[in-house]
Design a protein around this motif. Sequence first.
Motif, PDB file in Angstrom:
ATOM      1  N   GLY A  25       0.809  -1.315   0.083  1.00 32.95           N
ATOM      2  CA  GLY A  25      -0.130  -0.034  -0.031  1.00 32.95           C
ATOM      3  C   GLY A  25       0.951   1.339  -0.136  1.00 32.95           C
ATOM      4  N   SER A  26       2.034   1.260   0.572  1.00 37.29           N
ATOM      5  CA  SER A  26       2.924   2.488   0.643  1.00 37.29           C
ATOM      6  C   SER A  26       3.360   2.545  -0.553  1.00 37.29           C
ATOM      7  CB  SER A  26       3.924   2.322   1.849  1.00 37.29           C
ATOM      8  OG  SER A  26       4.761   1.317   1.648  1.00 37.29           O
ATOM      9  N   ASP A  27       3.750   1.647  -1.569  1.00 36.12           N
ATOM     10  CA  ASP A  27       4.409   1.807  -2.987  1.00 36.12           C
ATOM     11  C   ASP A  27       3.126   2.372  -3.604  1.00 36.12           C
ATOM     12  OD1 ASP A  27       6.541  -0.028  -2.186  1.00 36.12           O
ATOM     13  OD2 ASP A  27       5.429  -1.522  -3.106  1.00 36.12           O
ATOM     14  N   LEU A  28       1.893   2.960  -3.267  1.00 37.06           N
ATOM     15  CA  LEU A  28       1.143   3.450  -4.128  1.00 37.06           C
ATOM     16  C   LEU A  28       1.140   4.854  -3.922  1.00 37.06           C
ATOM     17  CD1 LEU A  28      -2.154   1.209  -3.566  1.00 37.06           C
ATOM     18  CD2 LEU A  28      -0.464   1.211  -5.309  1.00 37.06           C
ATOM     19  N   ASP A  83      -9.124  -2.129   6.215  1.00 36.95           N
ATOM     20  CA  ASP A  83      -9.447  -3.452   5.607  1.00 36.95           C
ATOM     21  C   ASP A  83      -8.351  -3.599   4.670  1.00 36.95           C
ATOM     22  OD1 ASP A  83     -10.437  -1.894   3.631  1.00 36.95           O
ATOM     23  OD2 ASP A  83     -12.172  -2.751   3.786  1.00 36.95           O
ATOM     24  N   GLY A  84      -7.298  -3.042   4.812  1.00 39.43           N
ATOM     25  CA  GLY A  84      -6.243  -3.403   3.762  1.00 39.43           C
ATOM     26  C   GLY A  84      -5.522  -4.656   4.427  1.00 39.43           C
ATOM     27  N   ALA A  85      -4.473  -5.143   3.566  1.00 37.78           N
ATOM     28  CA  ALA A  85      -3.672  -6.153   4.018  1.00 37.78           C
ATOM     29  C   ALA A  85      -3.185  -6.226   5.489  1.00 37.78           C
ATOM     30  CB  ALA A  85      -2.672  -6.585   3.191  1.00 37.78           C
ATOM     31  N   VAL A  86      -2.696  -4.850   5.939  1.00 36.64           N
ATOM     32  CA  VAL A  86      -2.419  -4.677   7.096  1.00 36.64           C
ATOM     33  C   VAL A  86      -3.556  -4.857   8.354  1.00 36.64           C
ATOM     34  CG1 VAL A  86      -1.215  -2.944   8.864  1.00 36.64           C
ATOM     35  CG2 VAL A  86      -0.263  -3.341   6.565  1.00 36.64           C
ATOM     36  N   GLY A  87      -4.730  -4.124   7.674  1.00 40.75           N
ATOM     37  CA  GLY A  87      -5.786  -4.134   8.781  1.00 40.75           C
ATOM     38  C   GLY A  87      -6.040  -5.545   9.091  1.00 40.75           C
ATOM     39  N   HIS A 126     -15.960  -3.302   2.138  1.00 39.18           N
ATOM     40  CA  HIS A 126     -15.708  -4.499   0.800  1.00 39.18           C
ATOM     41  C   HIS A 126     -16.220  -5.625   1.322  1.00 39.18           C
ATOM     42  CE1 HIS A 126     -13.407  -0.665   0.579  1.00 39.18           C
ATOM     43  NE2 HIS A 126     -13.857  -0.690  -0.644  1.00 39.18           N
ATOM     44  N   GLU A 127     -17.034  -6.306   0.376  1.00 42.80           N
ATOM     45  CA  GLU A 127     -17.295  -7.838   0.760  1.00 42.80           C
ATOM     46  C   GLU A 127     -16.180  -8.791   0.840  1.00 42.80           C
ATOM     47  OE1 GLU A 127     -20.610  -9.577  -0.945  1.00 42.80           O
ATOM     48  OE2 GLU A 127     -21.861  -7.832  -0.581  1.00 42.80           O
ATOM     49  N   SER A 128     -15.162  -8.533  -0.327  1.00 43.88           N
ATOM     50  CA  SER A 128     -14.328  -9.556  -0.246  1.00 43.88           C
ATOM     51  C   SER A 128     -13.172  -9.509   1.147  1.00 43.88           C
ATOM     52  CB  SER A 128     -13.447  -9.213  -1.398  1.00 43.88           C
ATOM     53  OG  SER A 128     -12.745  -8.026  -1.509  1.00 43.88           O
ATOM     54  N   ARG A 129     -12.990  -8.220   1.341  1.00 43.40           N
ATOM     55  CA  ARG A 129     -12.259  -8.013   2.617  1.00 43.40           C
ATOM     56  C   ARG A 129     -12.966  -8.340   3.985  1.00 43.40           C
ATOM     57  NH1 ARG A 129      -8.426  -3.373   0.726  1.00 43.40           N
ATOM     58  NH2 ARG A 129      -8.389  -3.670  -1.581  1.00 43.40           N
ATOM     59  N   GLN A 130     -14.454  -8.096   3.955  1.00 43.71           N
ATOM     60  CA  GLN A 130     -15.069  -8.441   4.930  1.00 43.71           C
ATOM     61  C   GLN A 130     -14.951 -10.148   5.212  1.00 43.71           C
ATOM     62  OE1 GLN A 130     -18.959  -7.525   4.328  1.00 43.71           O
ATOM     63  NE2 GLN A 130     -18.590  -5.105   4.763  1.00 43.71           N
ATOM     64  N   ALA A 131     -15.053 -10.777   4.090  1.00 43.24           N
ATOM     65  CA  ALA A 131     -14.884 -12.258   4.150  1.00 43.24           C
ATOM     66  C   ALA A 131     -13.582 -12.769   4.616  1.00 43.24           C
ATOM     67  CB  ALA A 131     -15.121 -12.772   2.738  1.00 43.24           C
ATOM     68  N   GLU A 188       0.549  -4.203 -14.364  1.00 46.41           N
ATOM     69  CA  GLU A 188      -0.822  -4.376 -13.850  1.00 46.41           C
ATOM     70  C   GLU A 188      -0.812  -4.884 -12.363  1.00 46.41           C
ATOM     71  OE1 GLU A 188      -3.759  -4.427 -14.872  1.00 46.41           O
ATOM     72  OE2 GLU A 188      -4.690  -6.069 -13.810  1.00 46.41           O
ATOM     73  N   ALA A 189       0.254  -5.245 -11.635  1.00 50.05           N
ATOM     74  CA  ALA A 189      -0.110  -5.560 -10.492  1.00 50.05           C
ATOM     75  C   ALA A 189      -0.409  -4.221  -9.487  1.00 50.05           C
ATOM     76  CB  ALA A 189       1.083  -6.334  -9.734  1.00 50.05           C
ATOM     77  N   TYR A 190       0.532  -3.140  -9.905  1.00 47.58           N
ATOM     78  CA  TYR A 190       0.185  -1.889  -9.365  1.00 47.58           C
ATOM     79  C   TYR A 190      -1.307  -1.438  -9.510  1.00 47.58           C
ATOM     80  CZ  TYR A 190       4.776  -0.732  -7.441  1.00 47.58           C
ATOM     81  OH  TYR A 190       5.934  -0.683  -6.786  1.00 47.58           O
ATOM     82  N   ALA A 191      -1.540  -1.398 -10.847  1.00 48.91           N
ATOM     83  CA  ALA A 191      -3.015  -1.035 -11.116  1.00 48.91           C
ATOM     84  C   ALA A 191      -3.973  -1.679 -10.656  1.00 48.91           C
ATOM     85  CB  ALA A 191      -3.182  -1.180 -12.632  1.00 48.91           C
ATOM     86  N   ALA A 192      -3.992  -2.952 -10.242  1.00 48.77           N
ATOM     87  CA  ALA A 192      -4.882  -3.739  -9.509  1.00 48.77           C
ATOM     88  C   ALA A 192      -4.834  -3.279  -8.327  1.00 48.77           C
ATOM     89  CB  ALA A 192      -4.478  -5.370  -9.711  1.00 48.77           C
ATOM     90  N   MET A 193      -3.831  -2.878  -7.562  1.00 55.90           N
ATOM     91  CA  MET A 193      -3.838  -2.462  -6.059  1.00 55.90           C
ATOM     92  C   MET A 193      -4.258  -0.924  -6.158  1.00 55.90           C
ATOM     93  SD  MET A 193      -2.035  -4.447  -3.773  1.00 55.90           S
ATOM     94  CE  MET A 193      -1.459  -3.336  -2.465  1.00 55.90           C
ATOM     95  N   ASP A 194      -3.861  -0.330  -6.984  1.00 52.50           N
ATOM     96  CA  ASP A 194      -4.400   1.250  -7.002  1.00 52.50           C
ATOM     97  C   ASP A 194      -5.800   1.300  -7.222  1.00 52.50           C
ATOM     98  OD1 ASP A 194      -4.427   4.075  -7.384  1.00 52.50           O
ATOM     99  OD2 ASP A 194      -4.596   3.569  -9.339  1.00 52.50           O
ATOM    100  N   GLU A 195      -6.322   0.444  -8.018  1.00 50.22           N
ATOM    101  CA  GLU A 195      -7.818   0.492  -8.047  1.00 50.22           C
ATOM    102  C   GLU A 195      -8.601  -0.372  -7.166  1.00 50.22           C
ATOM    103  OE1 GLU A 195      -7.992  -0.737 -12.302  1.00 50.22           O
ATOM    104  OE2 GLU A 195      -6.842   0.776 -12.975  1.00 50.22           O
ATOM    105  N   ARG A 196      -8.018  -1.100  -6.126  1.00 54.01           N
ATOM    106  CA  ARG A 196      -8.719  -1.874  -5.107  1.00 54.01           C
ATOM    107  C   ARG A 196      -9.258  -3.110  -5.752  1.00 54.01           C
ATOM    108  NH1 ARG A 196      -8.449   0.464  -0.031  1.00 54.01           N
ATOM    109  NH2 ARG A 196     -10.154  -0.656   0.625  1.00 54.01           N
ATOM    110  N   ARG A 197      -8.955  -3.573  -6.919  1.00 51.94           N
ATOM    111  CA  ARG A 197      -9.087  -4.589  -7.593  1.00 51.94           C
ATOM    112  C   ARG A 197      -8.543  -6.069  -6.746  1.00 51.94           C
ATOM    113  NH1 ARG A 197      -7.168  -5.164 -12.256  1.00 51.94           N
ATOM    114  NH2 ARG A 197      -6.555  -3.164 -12.704  1.00 51.94           N
ATOM    115  N   ALA A 198      -7.439  -5.654  -6.064  1.00 50.94           N
ATOM    116  CA  ALA A 198      -6.723  -6.597  -5.331  1.00 50.94           C
ATOM    117  C   ALA A 198      -6.575  -6.197  -3.861  1.00 50.94           C
ATOM    118  CB  ALA A 198      -5.410  -6.970  -5.961  1.00 50.94           C
TER     119      ALA A 198
END
Lengths: 349, 349
Positions: free
Chosen positions: B39-42, B182-186, B207-212, B332-342
Amino acid sequence: MRATILHAPFDVRLEDVADPVLLRPTDAIVRVTASCVCGSDLWPYRGINEIDKPTRIGHEFVGIVQEVGAEVRTVRPGQFVIAPFRYSCGECAHCRYGVQTSCVKGGQGWGGRDGDGEWTPACQGEVVRVPYADGTLVATPEVPGEEQLASMLALSDVMATGWHCAVSAGVQEGETVVVVGDGAVGLSAVLSAVRLGAGRVVAMSRHESRQAVAREFGATDVVAERGDEGAERVKEMTDGVGADRVLECVGTGGSMDQAFASVRPGGTVGFVGVPHDVEVPIGTMFRHNVRLAGGVAPVRHYLEQLRDDVLAGEIDPGRVFDVTMPLAEVAEAYAAMDERRAIKVMLRP
Amino acid sequence: MRATILHAPFDVRLEDVADPVLLRPTDAIVRVTASCVCGSDLWPYRGINEIDKPTRIGHEFVGIVQEVGAEVRTVRPGQFVIAPFRYSCGECAHCRYGVQTSCVKGGQGWGGRDGDGEWTPACQGEVVRVPYADGTLVATPEVPGEEQLASMLALSDVMATGWHCAVSAGVQEGETVVVVGDGAVGLSAVLSAVRLGAGRVVAMSRHESRQAVAREFGATDVVAERGDEGAERVKEMTDGVGADRVLECVGTGGSMDQAFASVRPGGTVGFVGVPHDVEVPIGTMFRHNVRLAGGVAPVRHYLEQLRDDVLAGEIDPGRVFDVTMPLAEVAEAYAAMDERRAIKVMLRP
């Protein structure tokens, strides 16, 4: 009876007021044996906190119970009691958690409205109505002698506050502890750090009489420099590392900055000075994992233990009182505190 | 070899760079098994932290030791190692105190200059030169299987950071803990609070996926509301008292405000989000004795313990990686993180 009233900046007077009476079945009436002037009383005295009308003042006292309400269970007439500088119900979630200063009925404290909307008395006077007596007062097994009076009085605020600072900072055996502030609270923090087993206790003080009390309380070092210069001295004394714990007992921006400049990475700043213009250096805290812990001392939480320590002769915190005056001279007591001619003044009715 | 280079906002590329070589006898050369995007790379990716020239990036990786300098004692070629997101000498007063992030030789961290002025490599690449290998790397007894790879990688940053937050906040058995973020650290903080025995763990997430994932990690409650509304929900859930500990895993002013609004008097806010526009409410802290503890996680301090917990199957923090990509697709990895797709992307060279 007579009580102290603040009329305007630098104008305190002892005046006749109505005798307090029991208002609720949880009240106690206590005849004051001794009260005192607090550093925090100087904020309104100096007009920094505004005074819009004549106001009763004082929040530290010890005395003899005269009368109790029908529901009071833990204190009885004739007993000597110590009153914390905030009263508390003893029953709410916050009281049970040990933060009696956040009591839901504690309201604005002595001299303000309580949680039920009732005005409560202030304490620089002859007799005080104590709300929630069971949750507030702590009695001694016997009436202590004159030689222990000052130490018992110190527990009502300054000693318990210094103790709270050291406990909040997590002082451990053998550690290096720096105390910022050489008022009665700072000196009490020195005593507390020593009692918790600190190996080295550095008192930051430039006043000879206060340095002497700090040494008596067990300070191993005294640093007279302040601010960055003071912090630099602490760094020199610790091989460039900083102190394990810093106890901030003033509450100004400058003293807080000095505290953060003196603490080691991974260390803790304890704070008990009412914050005035303090900006917390969150960036430094983050980069160097410095904790910040403390606040207004929940005196009641510590009072039984500290009372027993005084009775056992383990601590003698009353040494911070360097002047005793009759209550009639309360105006002079304020002036002596304001002009720093006294560390702390005890008032005897 | 190939490594990731950030050229401009939203412009990351995998490019050929020189193979790293041992520069000092305390170095190790490690072939990367997996790295990831933080997240801090963003912050620099989004241009919020300025980029003035093409810059190597990445600070989380695990890999196999290829070569070590003459003075390296604790790791040897062929071993699988976990690298903390900051390197550290292991010998200075700060390292020995457990705050390796304040190491006097740690300098600016991966991709910056170290304490001796030498440029250090960044880690989203194929091979990394690790300075102060003994003080930095932790090896596993055997090369772990693919099924443990993600969890080992999580220890390099997010899991150790969530753990640091929970440990700093002082989470105790049976307590109520709220996690803001609810990021990876949370999510790792949720897992940490559960592991420390918290009785109730409330994940703040919409976010449902993170809640899960939070539920999988043991969260007992999920609150989707944010800010004052979120804090209000926490108060309702705790009979108006507030949570014993709040773990702030974001670092914005809003999330810190929410944390302080959710914590009980006498409780603790743990924080590990890099502070951006955070103002610490010192008045609230003082009035209600709320502690603030945390900071940049000294991963190395916890790494052996967390490694053993993963090996013993006690924790499975790798669950935060929901996407794996080849290093060639780093953009693409950065974009996915940036757009919160991952939630978090693992990169395999």
